[in-house]
Every structure is written in C-alpha cells, then in structure tokens.
Design an enzyme around this catalytic site. Sequence first.
Site, mmCIF file in Angstrom:
data_model
loop_
_atom_site.group_PDB
_atom_site.id
_atom_site.type_symbol
_atom_site.label_atom_id
_atom_site.label_comp_id
_atom_site.label_asym_id
_atom_site.label_seq_id
_atom_site.Cartn_x
_atom_site.Cartn_y
_atom_site.Cartn_z
ATOM 1 N NE ARG A 155 -0.067 -3.918 3.370
ATOM 2 C CZ ARG A 155 0.438 -3.574 2.189
ATOM 3 N NH1 ARG A 155 -0.352 -3.482 1.129
ATOM 4 N NH2 ARG A 155 1.728 -3.332 2.052
ATOM 5 C CB ILE A 156 -8.525 -5.854 3.204
ATOM 6 C CG1 ILE A 156 -7.972 -4.417 3.321
ATOM 7 C CG2 ILE A 156 -9.941 -5.932 3.778
ATOM 8 C CD1 ILE A 156 -8.677 -3.394 2.449
ATOM 9 C CG ASP A 175 -5.104 -12.769 -4.882
ATOM 10 O OD1 ASP A 175 -4.760 -12.425 -6.029
ATOM 11 O OD2 ASP A 175 -5.205 -11.975 -3.935
ATOM 12 N N PRO A 207 -9.534 -5.031 -5.632
ATOM 13 C CG PRO A 207 -7.561 -4.518 -6.772
ATOM 14 C CD PRO A 207 -8.216 -5.586 -5.927
ATOM 15 C CB ALA A 234 -13.832 -4.677 -2.283
ATOM 16 C CG ASP A 259 -18.802 -0.250 3.782
ATOM 17 O OD1 ASP A 259 -19.669 0.442 4.358
ATOM 18 O OD2 ASP A 259 -17.598 0.064 3.754
ATOM 19 C CD GLU A 264 -19.188 3.885 -2.893
ATOM 20 O OE1 GLU A 264 -19.429 2.673 -2.865
ATOM 21 O OE2 GLU A 264 -18.328 4.435 -2.184
HETATM 22 C C1 COI Z 1 -10.051 3.306 0.166
HETATM 23 O O1 COI Z 1 -9.151 3.498 0.985
HETATM 24 O O2 COI Z 1 -9.807 3.251 -1.046
HETATM 25 C C2 COI Z 1 -11.424 3.153 0.627
HETATM 26 O O3 COI Z 1 -12.196 2.505 0.009
HETATM 27 C C3 COI Z 1 -11.842 3.920 1.818
HETATM 28 C C4 COI Z 1 -12.222 5.300 1.426
HETATM 29 C C5 COI Z 1 -13.694 5.492 1.412
HETATM 30 C C6 COI Z 1 -11.568 6.291 2.320
#
Ligand code: COI
Length: 334
Positions: A155-156, A175, A207, A234, A259, A264
């Site tokens: 989707r993204i 993909d 993912p 991602a 991002d 993190e």
């Molecule tokens: C997810 O929905 O898995 C994300 O990466 C966003 C999350 C930081 C809320």
Amino acid sequence: MKIIAYGIRDDELPYVKDWEEKNPDVDVKVVQELLDDSTVDLAKGYDGAVVYQQKPYTASVIDKLAADGVKYMSLRNVGVDNIDIDAIKRNGITVTNVPAYSPEAIAEFTVTQLMRLLRRSRTFDRKQTEGNLTWAPDIALELNQLTVGVYATGRIGRAAIKIYQGFGAKVIAYDVYRNPELEKQGIYVDSADDLFKQSDVLSLHAPATPETDHMINKSTLNEMKDGVYILNPARGALVDTDALIHALDSGKVGGAALDTYEDEVGIFNKDWGSFDAIPDGRLKNLMERENVLVSPHIAFYTETAVKNMVVFSFDDNKSLIETGTAQNIVEFES
Ligand code: COI
C-alpha cells in the site's frame, strides 16, 4: 467486555475517548505504560489488549498475557517485526494490526524529504541563517528528470508511486508479489539488482524480514549509480548504517532521507535536551550531514493516521472478543 490499551499517548487519547463513547458496552482501561514484564499483569481480567510499541513483545510477556487470560492482541500500527511469533503461536493468541491507517501519510512524507534533498533545502536554510543569499554551488536536481526505484509495492509503495508519477518521474519497481495494476503499466523490473542498477533514487517500502535485513549494504551500494539517493521510511534494519556512512563519505550516495534507523528504539521519540546528549555517535554522524535528513520515525504521524490507528485497532479487538475474528488478522508464516 473489557479491553486494556497500553502505551496510549496524549495525542491518541481524544480518539480513544471518542471510541469509548461510541462503544458504551466496552469497558476500556487506558494505561500510558508500554506492555512489558512489569505491566503485563494489569491485563488480568481483560478480554483483549490494544497495544503499540517499538520495543519487543517478548516471549515472557506473551506467555504472561496468555496466562492472565488475554488471547486477543490488537496492534495500533502495521509492523509486526517486534513480536515473538513462536510465543504467539504456542499460546494461541490472535493478533491484528492496522495495515492501512494512512499509506498516504508515509508516502507524502517520503516524497517531501526527497524534494528537500533534491532542492538542497538544508543547505539553503543554513546559508540564510548566515546571511548568505547566494545560489552556487548548490544547484538542484529535478524529480521529473530522474528514475525512482520503488522497492516493495504494498500500500505504501503504491501510494508513493502515484506521487512520483505526478511529479513526472520515471518509476520502476521491484517486489516478489506483483500488483496487477502496476504490472499493466510495465513498471516492474526482474530483480532487486536491476532496480539498484537503474535507479537515481531508491524508495524503500518493505517490512523488516530476514530477507530484507541489511538489503542496503556494501555490495548492493556498489551496484548502484553514483550519487544515488536512498529513502528509508520503512524499517531501520533494511540499511546497513556503516555501509551507508561509508558510501556517503565516498560520494557514492548523493543523499539519504532516513525516517528509520536500525538502533532507533530507545533513542527516537525522546527529548535529549541537546544534540550532544543524543547517545549514538553513528546517528549523530548522519544528522550532521546536510545531504542526509534524519527524522524520528514521524512519516506516519498525522491526525488521520493516529485516529485510524486507534479506531481500527479498537474495532478489531472488540470484534475478536465478540466473534473470534476481525478485519485485519495477522497471518504469521509457519
Ligand atoms: C508502523 O506502523 O509499523 C510504523 O512504522 C509506524 C509506527 C512508528 C507507529
């Protein structure tokens, strides 16, 4: 029916209250703490748990949750990479996620960051604060002249493709699962290597899985065009940070918008008080570069997305408790 919701932030609270008003038959307990060994017993006596966190859902937590009688766990986000799948299966827990709270939120942010990189925004912002209103040498690139390689067309990825095409970019994609509409457009290349070789910009939307772990590494970076731009909204695990830093040093990578970052957890979404206090040298190395945009996992963070994360996860949790099934059950591969 009783639902416990863990890790609820202030910005989610109005949507939780609104959901409670619309569902007076459900007794909701809101806790700010995340689900871990020290908080899991709060779930005793509840039928389901609504959760969001980036730190791991460990086997010990999941075992305790099941022992406390909670068999339904609804994530308010999409990613499921922090869940101990064996423990979920062993305990017969059903998990739902929110796969489409707003793919557009992430896509829009990704393209915004790319435009900032291409237009040298950080540099011009800095120059202004120094009273320097010159142009050169910071000449920009135009997105309509570039080939954007989209890795993963869920989707993204698909939402991002629409925007890139709106800007007039040439879009190619890879993909393992091909989307029929995109297939008709003929945008798929045969392999990830082809994508790496042909792209001026790589937009990552996969993912975190064993297959995608460090997919951007020394060897794949070497295959890419000189000056390639890497966008990772991602998962941090997709990018080998050391290899990226090396490629930024050599100029192989022209810029990056990150991002997400592999270390993190425990660092993002905290106010450290000063740049110096951030306890991660590699991250600071990236943050100091004008051709790198680091953001603390905020691509998703819009009013639309946060509302949908709350509403869809609570709806699914209630549905699981009532019927044993729900809209977005996660099928873990065996
Ligand atoms: C997810 O929905 O898995 C994300 O990466 C966003 C999350 C930081 C809320």
